[in-house]
Design a protein around this motif. Sequence first.
Motif, PDB file in Angstrom:
ATOM      1  N   PRO A  63       0.972  -0.826   0.231  1.00  0.00           N
ATOM      2  CA  PRO A  63      -0.148  -0.331   0.056  1.00  0.00           C
ATOM      3  C   PRO A  63       0.717   1.280   0.318  1.00  0.00           C
ATOM      4  O   PRO A  63       0.698   2.100  -0.794  1.00  0.00           O
ATOM      5  CB  PRO A  63      -0.686  -0.010   1.342  1.00  0.00           C
ATOM      6  CG  PRO A  63      -0.648  -1.441   1.195  1.00  0.00           C
ATOM      7  CD  PRO A  63       0.390  -1.882   1.262  1.00  0.00           C
ATOM      8  N   ASN A  64       2.080   1.563   1.056  1.00  0.00           N
ATOM      9  CA  ASN A  64       2.808   2.612   0.711  1.00  0.00           C
ATOM     10  C   ASN A  64       3.628   2.640  -0.645  1.00  0.00           C
ATOM     11  O   ASN A  64       3.491   3.973  -0.778  1.00  0.00           O
ATOM     12  CB  ASN A  64       3.881   2.155   1.856  1.00  0.00           C
ATOM     13  CG  ASN A  64       3.228   2.566   2.961  1.00  0.00           C
ATOM     14  OD1 ASN A  64       2.157   3.213   3.475  1.00  0.00           O
ATOM     15  ND2 ASN A  64       4.410   1.859   4.378  1.00  0.00           N
ATOM     16  N   GLU A  65       4.243   1.750  -1.187  1.00  0.00           N
ATOM     17  CA  GLU A  65       4.611   1.950  -2.602  1.00  0.00           C
ATOM     18  C   GLU A  65       3.905   2.431  -3.507  1.00  0.00           C
ATOM     19  O   GLU A  65       3.908   2.850  -4.760  1.00  0.00           O
ATOM     20  CB  GLU A  65       5.028   0.698  -3.124  1.00  0.00           C
ATOM     21  CG  GLU A  65       6.091   0.279  -1.976  1.00  0.00           C
ATOM     22  CD  GLU A  65       6.717  -1.183  -2.311  1.00  0.00           C
ATOM     23  OE1 GLU A  65       8.199  -1.923  -2.617  1.00  0.00           O
ATOM     24  OE2 GLU A  65       5.761  -2.168  -2.456  1.00  0.00           O
ATOM     25  N   ARG A  66       2.502   1.655  -3.261  1.00  0.00           N
ATOM     26  CA  ARG A  66       0.945   2.631  -4.406  1.00  0.00           C
ATOM     27  C   ARG A  66       0.926   3.607  -4.008  1.00  0.00           C
ATOM     28  O   ARG A  66       0.399   4.675  -5.156  1.00  0.00           O
ATOM     29  CB  ARG A  66       0.311   1.877  -4.280  1.00  0.00           C
ATOM     30  CG  ARG A  66      -1.301   1.415  -5.675  1.00  0.00           C
ATOM     31  CD  ARG A  66      -2.661   0.874  -4.745  1.00  0.00           C
ATOM     32  NE  ARG A  66      -1.957  -0.118  -5.626  1.00  0.00           N
ATOM     33  CZ  ARG A  66      -1.946  -1.052  -6.442  1.00  0.00           C
ATOM     34  NH1 ARG A  66      -1.991  -0.257  -8.470  1.00  0.00           N
ATOM     35  NH2 ARG A  66      -1.414  -2.345  -7.180  1.00  0.00           N
ATOM     36  N   THR A  67       1.295   3.741  -2.797  1.00  0.00           N
ATOM     37  CA  THR A  67       0.875   5.919  -2.565  1.00  0.00           C
ATOM     38  C   THR A  67       1.895   6.332  -3.203  1.00  0.00           C
ATOM     39  O   THR A  67       1.911   7.528  -3.772  1.00  0.00           O
ATOM     40  CB  THR A  67       0.662   5.702  -1.637  1.00  0.00           C
ATOM     41  OG1 THR A  67      -0.808   4.891  -0.824  1.00  0.00           O
ATOM     42  CG2 THR A  67       0.124   7.658  -0.719  1.00  0.00           C
ATOM     43  N   ALA A  68       2.992   6.129  -3.227  1.00  0.00           N
ATOM     44  CA  ALA A  68       4.155   6.741  -3.329  1.00  0.00           C
ATOM     45  C   ALA A  68       4.691   6.960  -4.558  1.00  0.00           C
ATOM     46  O   ALA A  68       5.607   7.347  -4.959  1.00  0.00           O
ATOM     47  CB  ALA A  68       5.579   6.135  -2.569  1.00  0.00           C
ATOM     48  N   LYS A  69       4.203   5.446  -5.124  1.00  0.00           N
ATOM     49  CA  LYS A  69       4.485   5.355  -7.006  1.00  0.00           C
ATOM     50  C   LYS A  69       6.357   5.115  -7.338  1.00  0.00           C
ATOM     51  O   LYS A  69       6.722   5.662  -8.396  1.00  0.00           O
ATOM     52  CB  LYS A  69       4.152   6.583  -8.035  1.00  0.00           C
ATOM     53  CG  LYS A  69       2.439   6.798  -7.682  1.00  0.00           C
ATOM     54  CD  LYS A  69       2.061   7.950  -9.024  1.00  0.00           C
ATOM     55  CE  LYS A  69       0.316   7.912  -8.547  1.00  0.00           C
ATOM     56  NZ  LYS A  69      -0.008   8.838  -9.718  1.00  0.00           N
ATOM     57  N   SER A  70       6.544   4.663  -5.836  1.00  0.00           N
ATOM     58  CA  SER A  70       7.454   4.428  -6.196  1.00  0.00           C
ATOM     59  C   SER A  70       7.827   2.728  -5.240  1.00  0.00           C
ATOM     60  O   SER A  70       7.390   2.436  -3.845  1.00  0.00           O
ATOM     61  CB  SER A  70       9.069   5.338  -5.761  1.00  0.00           C
ATOM     62  OG  SER A  70      10.173   4.821  -4.756  1.00  0.00           O
ATOM     63  N   TYR A  71       8.554   2.185  -5.413  1.00  0.00           N
ATOM     64  CA  TYR A  71       9.197   0.399  -4.605  1.00  0.00           C
ATOM     65  C   TYR A  71      10.196   1.236  -3.734  1.00  0.00           C
ATOM     66  O   TYR A  71      10.864   1.884  -3.892  1.00  0.00           O
ATOM     67  CB  TYR A  71      10.104  -0.544  -5.957  1.00  0.00           C
ATOM     68  CG  TYR A  71       8.936  -1.304  -6.569  1.00  0.00           C
ATOM     69  CD1 TYR A  71       8.297  -1.803  -5.685  1.00  0.00           C
ATOM     70  CD2 TYR A  71       9.207  -1.503  -7.640  1.00  0.00           C
ATOM     71  CE1 TYR A  71       6.772  -2.833  -7.020  1.00  0.00           C
ATOM     72  CE2 TYR A  71       8.335  -1.854  -8.714  1.00  0.00           C
ATOM     73  CZ  TYR A  71       7.735  -2.434  -8.654  1.00  0.00           C
ATOM     74  OH  TYR A  71       6.590  -3.141  -9.561  1.00  0.00           O
ATOM     75  N   ASP A  72       9.458   0.489  -2.510  1.00  0.00           N
ATOM     76  CA  ASP A  72      10.341   0.417  -1.336  1.00  0.00           C
ATOM     77  C   ASP A  72      11.574  -0.653  -1.405  1.00  0.00           C
ATOM     78  O   ASP A  72      12.672  -0.636  -2.769  1.00  0.00           O
ATOM     79  CB  ASP A  72      10.181  -0.400   0.035  1.00  0.00           C
ATOM     80  CG  ASP A  72       9.254   0.673   0.723  1.00  0.00           C
ATOM     81  OD1 ASP A  72       8.928   1.744   0.388  1.00  0.00           O
ATOM     82  OD2 ASP A  72       8.430   0.197   1.117  1.00  0.00           O
ATOM     83  N   PRO A  73      13.472  -0.098  -0.853  1.00  0.00           N
ATOM     84  CA  PRO A  73      14.392  -1.008  -1.373  1.00  0.00           C
ATOM     85  C   PRO A  73      14.443  -2.204  -1.095  1.00  0.00           C
ATOM     86  O   PRO A  73      15.165  -2.667  -2.435  1.00  0.00           O
ATOM     87  CB  PRO A  73      14.885   0.257  -0.288  1.00  0.00           C
ATOM     88  CG  PRO A  73      14.765   1.355   0.664  1.00  0.00           C
ATOM     89  CD  PRO A  73      13.652   0.925   0.262  1.00  0.00           C
ATOM     90  N   GLN A  74      13.506  -3.044  -0.205  1.00  0.00           N
ATOM     91  CA  GLN A  74      13.711  -3.867  -0.328  1.00  0.00           C
ATOM     92  C   GLN A  74      12.996  -4.984  -1.726  1.00  0.00           C
ATOM     93  O   GLN A  74      13.677  -5.712  -2.308  1.00  0.00           O
ATOM     94  CB  GLN A  74      13.028  -4.828   0.962  1.00  0.00           C
ATOM     95  CG  GLN A  74      13.428  -4.568   1.642  1.00  0.00           C
ATOM     96  CD  GLN A  74      12.622  -3.309   3.024  1.00  0.00           C
ATOM     97  OE1 GLN A  74      12.294  -1.443   2.034  1.00  0.00           O
ATOM     98  NE2 GLN A  74      12.571  -2.493   4.124  1.00  0.00           N
TER      99      GLN A  74
ATOM    100  N   ALA B 285      13.805  -7.228  -7.636  1.00  0.00           N
ATOM    101  CA  ALA B 285      13.666  -6.187  -9.123  1.00  0.00           C
ATOM    102  C   ALA B 285      15.060  -6.557  -9.494  1.00  0.00           C
ATOM    103  O   ALA B 285      14.666  -6.927 -10.297  1.00  0.00           O
ATOM    104  CB  ALA B 285      12.641  -5.166  -9.452  1.00  0.00           C
ATOM    105  N   LEU B 286      15.513  -6.111  -9.260  1.00  0.00           N
ATOM    106  CA  LEU B 286      16.988  -5.928 -10.128  1.00  0.00           C
ATOM    107  C   LEU B 286      17.708  -7.020 -10.024  1.00  0.00           C
ATOM    108  O   LEU B 286      18.431  -8.019 -10.908  1.00  0.00           O
ATOM    109  CB  LEU B 286      18.141  -4.537  -9.227  1.00  0.00           C
ATOM    110  CG  LEU B 286      17.490  -3.274  -8.997  1.00  0.00           C
ATOM    111  CD1 LEU B 286      18.787  -2.480  -8.500  1.00  0.00           C
ATOM    112  CD2 LEU B 286      17.689  -3.487 -10.955  1.00  0.00           C
ATOM    113  N   GLU B 287      17.542  -8.257  -8.432  1.00  0.00           N
ATOM    114  CA  GLU B 287      18.006  -9.753  -8.923  1.00  0.00           C
ATOM    115  C   GLU B 287      17.041 -10.205  -9.557  1.00  0.00           C
ATOM    116  O   GLU B 287      18.172 -11.027 -10.034  1.00  0.00           O
ATOM    117  CB  GLU B 287      17.600  -9.843  -7.348  1.00  0.00           C
ATOM    118  CG  GLU B 287      18.907  -9.669  -6.578  1.00  0.00           C
ATOM    119  CD  GLU B 287      18.005  -9.429  -4.719  1.00  0.00           C
ATOM    120  OE1 GLU B 287      19.122  -9.300  -4.064  1.00  0.00           O
ATOM    121  OE2 GLU B 287      17.909 -10.512  -4.721  1.00  0.00           O
ATOM    122  N   GLY B 288      15.837 -10.001  -9.759  1.00  0.00           N
ATOM    123  CA  GLY B 288      15.185 -11.840 -10.988  1.00  0.00           C
ATOM    124  C   GLY B 288      15.756 -10.954 -12.339  1.00  0.00           C
ATOM    125  O   GLY B 288      16.005 -11.150 -13.134  1.00  0.00           O
TER     126      GLY B 288
END
Length: 319
Positions: free
Chosen positions: A11-22, A27-30
């Motif tokens: 929910p926080n990422e959707r509001t911020a329109k940004s992924y948290d560091p984790q 995503a980068l590992e994938g």
Amino acid sequence: MDAPRAIGLTPNERTAKSYDPQNLQAALEGLHQDGLLVLKNVVDVAHIDKLREAMSAETKTILNERAGLFNQGVNSNILQCPPLANGECLFDDVYFNPYVIQIANAYLGSKPIWAFTTGNNALTGTAGMRQPVHKDITFHHPTAPFYFIANIVLSDFSIDNGATEFWLGSHAHTTSADQVPCTEETRVRKQVVGIDPSCNVKPEVVEQRRMIRPPIQASCRKGDIMIRDLRTWHAGMPNTSDQDRIMVAIGYQAPWYQAYTQKLFLPLKHASFFGKHGNQPVEVRANYLADEELGQMWKNYDFTFEPSVPVDRTLIAKL
């Protein structure tokens, strides 16, 4: 079962329109490990439905106008651009998706370049038709991340409707030496026959990779975006369903990569939309067309990702 990494939104990422560091790390590992990533539920489904309605209406016209021009030479799949001139189909979460651009900045380098867009339509009722295993690269490419494609899926993707076959991890274990050399029939632009690569991966290399990590068909849902490192092997698959399977493709280039001639062709009447970049850190590299020039939008099909600086083929011969 093997599958690409899927990143869900908090929910926080959707509001911020940004992924948290984790999640950004995941995503980068994938991408680094698999060459493919699925971002879950990052596009408004109403926007997806609007795009699908417009593109589906154009499919028959495209088939009539471009008869025989099938993707990778297989009569099951066509390139089909999104409706860039239709102002009712221009959405920031499609063309300037903040989660995609955040990952592009981290994976490719600060302020990546949007210089390519097209679409892909796996036509209904094409059982038994599949593309050869290939890369969308007909040049001696870097062995570091230099380009990725964000595919916005316009329906749920499944084996039945021709979800693309991907060879996970192939991007990190491949060079242009693994591709079939071009011939007079397959050469493009200024390629040198027998030295420069065609798109297709050599059959023996494919079979060697199959023993290490066999291919998968990545399923996803409407509203998801798939990110593919350009080097990743893939193949279009048969669509046995009763509906075309369409996706929009947006390509992001690393800012350090020396490709200067590839540009989008966009309508001048919507330059303000594209010029705002969705308030995202991305460069748009484009030619803008006036209304009387919109017939040239077909040039978005004539794409190349190759560097503008000539390649030293004496070094390539030693691969």
